[in-house]
Design a protein around this motif. Structure first.
Motif, PDB file in Angstrom:
ATOM      1  N   ASP A  50       0.840  -1.199   0.000  1.00 33.58           N
ATOM      2  CA  ASP A  50       0.000   0.000   0.000  1.00 33.58           C
ATOM      3  C   ASP A  50       0.877   1.252   0.000  1.00 33.58           C
ATOM      4  N   VAL A  51       0.640   2.142  -0.954  1.00 29.14           N
ATOM      5  CA  VAL A  51       1.480   3.331  -1.057  1.00 29.14           C
ATOM      6  C   VAL A  51       1.301   4.266   0.134  1.00 29.14           C
ATOM      7  N   ASP A  52       0.096   4.311   0.717  1.00 31.13           N
ATOM      8  CA  ASP A  52      -0.083   5.183   1.871  1.00 31.13           C
ATOM      9  C   ASP A  52       0.732   4.671   3.065  1.00 31.13           C
ATOM     10  N   THR A  53       0.837   3.348   3.193  1.00 31.11           N
ATOM     11  CA  THR A  53       1.683   2.773   4.248  1.00 31.11           C
ATOM     12  C   THR A  53       3.156   3.039   3.954  1.00 31.11           C
ATOM     13  N   MET A  54       3.526   3.028   2.676  1.00 30.50           N
ATOM     14  CA  MET A  54       4.912   3.334   2.297  1.00 30.50           C
ATOM     15  C   MET A  54       5.300   4.753   2.717  1.00 30.50           C
ATOM     16  N   VAL A  55       4.350   5.683   2.619  1.00 33.65           N
ATOM     17  CA  VAL A  55       4.641   7.065   3.023  1.00 33.65           C
ATOM     18  C   VAL A  55       5.083   7.106   4.482  1.00 33.65           C
ATOM     19  N   THR A  56       4.400   6.328   5.323  1.00 33.18           N
ATOM     20  CA  THR A  56       4.742   6.294   6.752  1.00 33.18           C
ATOM     21  C   THR A  56       5.994   5.483   7.011  1.00 33.18           C
ATOM     22  N   ARG A  57       6.003   4.233   6.529  1.00 33.78           N
ATOM     23  CA  ARG A  57       7.050   3.284   6.904  1.00 33.78           C
ATOM     24  C   ARG A  57       8.348   3.459   6.127  1.00 33.78           C
ATOM     25  N   HIS A  58       8.257   4.074   4.956  1.00 36.52           N
ATOM     26  CA  HIS A  58       9.467   4.295   4.166  1.00 36.52           C
ATOM     27  C   HIS A  58       9.935   5.751   4.222  1.00 36.52           C
ATOM     28  N   LEU A  59       9.035   6.681   3.929  1.00 39.77           N
ATOM     29  CA  LEU A  59       9.454   8.090   3.864  1.00 39.77           C
ATOM     30  C   LEU A  59       9.612   8.713   5.247  1.00 39.77           C
ATOM     31  N   LEU A  60       8.546   8.751   6.029  1.00 38.77           N
ATOM     32  CA  LEU A  60       8.614   9.424   7.328  1.00 38.77           C
ATOM     33  C   LEU A  60       9.592   8.725   8.266  1.00 38.77           C
ATOM     34  N   ASP A  61       9.609   7.401   8.230  1.00 45.51           N
ATOM     35  CA  ASP A  61      10.548   6.658   9.068  1.00 45.51           C
ATOM     36  C   ASP A  61      11.994   7.016   8.716  1.00 45.51           C
ATOM     37  N   SER A  62      12.319   7.037   7.432  1.00 47.49           N
ATOM     38  CA  SER A  62      13.678   7.382   7.002  1.00 47.49           C
ATOM     39  C   SER A  62      14.042   8.814   7.379  1.00 47.49           C
ATOM     40  N   LEU A  63      13.106   9.728   7.177  1.00 51.88           N
ATOM     41  CA  LEU A  63      13.378  11.141   7.427  1.00 51.88           C
ATOM     42  C   LEU A  63      13.434  11.490   8.913  1.00 51.88           C
ATOM     43  N   SER A  64      12.975  10.582   9.759  1.00 55.12           N
ATOM     44  CA  SER A  64      12.986  10.852  11.203  1.00 55.12           C
ATOM     45  C   SER A  64      14.392  11.003  11.766  1.00 55.12           C
ATOM     46  N   ILE A  65      15.426  10.555  11.028  1.00 58.71           N
ATOM     47  CA  ILE A  65      16.807  10.653  11.535  1.00 58.71           C
ATOM     48  C   ILE A  65      17.560  11.834  10.940  1.00 58.71           C
ATOM     49  N   GLN A  66      16.895  12.607  10.094  1.00 56.13           N
ATOM     50  CA  GLN A  66      17.580  13.666   9.345  1.00 56.13           C
ATOM     51  C   GLN A  66      18.370  14.621  10.240  1.00 56.13           C
ATOM     52  N   LYS A  67      17.772  15.058  11.332  1.00 55.66           N
ATOM     53  CA  LYS A  67      18.418  16.087  12.165  1.00 55.66           C
ATOM     54  C   LYS A  67      19.624  15.563  12.931  1.00 55.66           C
TER      55      LYS A  67
END
Length: 212
Positions: A50-67
């Protein structure tokens, strides 16, 4: 789910994480998810369909370490479908990323993705981490679901520069794994990560490489 709906989930999630991005960058991130979904039918890049799940589990999860990322050159070990490296490279165009994995099919996907999306700050390397050699060494080496901390350190330490950082993304607090961290590595911190819409524990382990 429509593209606009996916963009809104991403946009609101980034606001909740206090990491807002411009609309053009958000659109690039959704384009990357679209490509995963397209290639997934043949290449089995991700167990998530599911692409909406990918937004959470792939994009937001990955970006959570940016800072927490320091330095200009970053190596993503065991990147798979490009996680967390591709989302971070899209969000941080002033940094240089190398995506490393031994899986040829996933590397073909990443090479095509970088070409299609014109990601000039990303280089893809199809090689085992213990065999990979590079100069100069990296400011930061990161992994998302690569291995235990001990294996991550053992196999990757030749790639991080002195006083560089190693970042390991984990689920629950990795108490047992942390007990195996030893010199020349120093534990800096274990950061709890909050990923919107993700009902699961997430942590980031930061280590510093401090050879004598």
């Amino acid at each position: 789910m429509s593209r606009n709906e996916l963009l809104e989930i991403l946009h609101q999630g980034l606001i909740e994480m206090d990491q807002p991005l411009d609309r053009q960058t958000e659109a690039q991130l959704i384009q990357y998810i679209d490509l995963i979904a397209q290639w997934n039918r043949v290449y089995n890049l991700s167990s998530i369909r599911d692409v909406d799940t990918m937004v959470t589990r792939h994009l937001l999860d990955s970006l959570s370490i940016q800072k927490y990322i320091k330095g200009k050159t970053i190596l993503d070990v065991g990147t798979g479908a490009g996680l967390p490296g591709i989302p971070l490279a899209i969000a941080m165009p002033d940094r240089q990323f190398v995506l490393l994995d031994s899986n040829q099919k996933k590397m073909r996907f990443l090479q095509q993705t970088c070409y299609q999306m014109r990601l000039r700050n990303v280089r893809v390397v199809n090689q085992r981490v213990e065999e990979f050699r590079v100069e100069p060494l990296f400011d930061s080496v990161i992994s998302r679901a690569f291995s235990t901390l001990k294996d991550f350190i053992t196999q990757s330490q030749h790639l991080v520069k002195p006083n560089g950082q190693m970042l390991a993304m984990k689920g629950v607090y990795p108490l047992t794994e942390l007990q195996e961290v030893a010199a020349p590595f120093k534990l800096i911190e274990v950061y709890p990560l909050k990923v919107p819409q993700l009902n699961a524990e997430r942590h980031l382990v930061e280590l510093s490489y401090q050879p004598e």
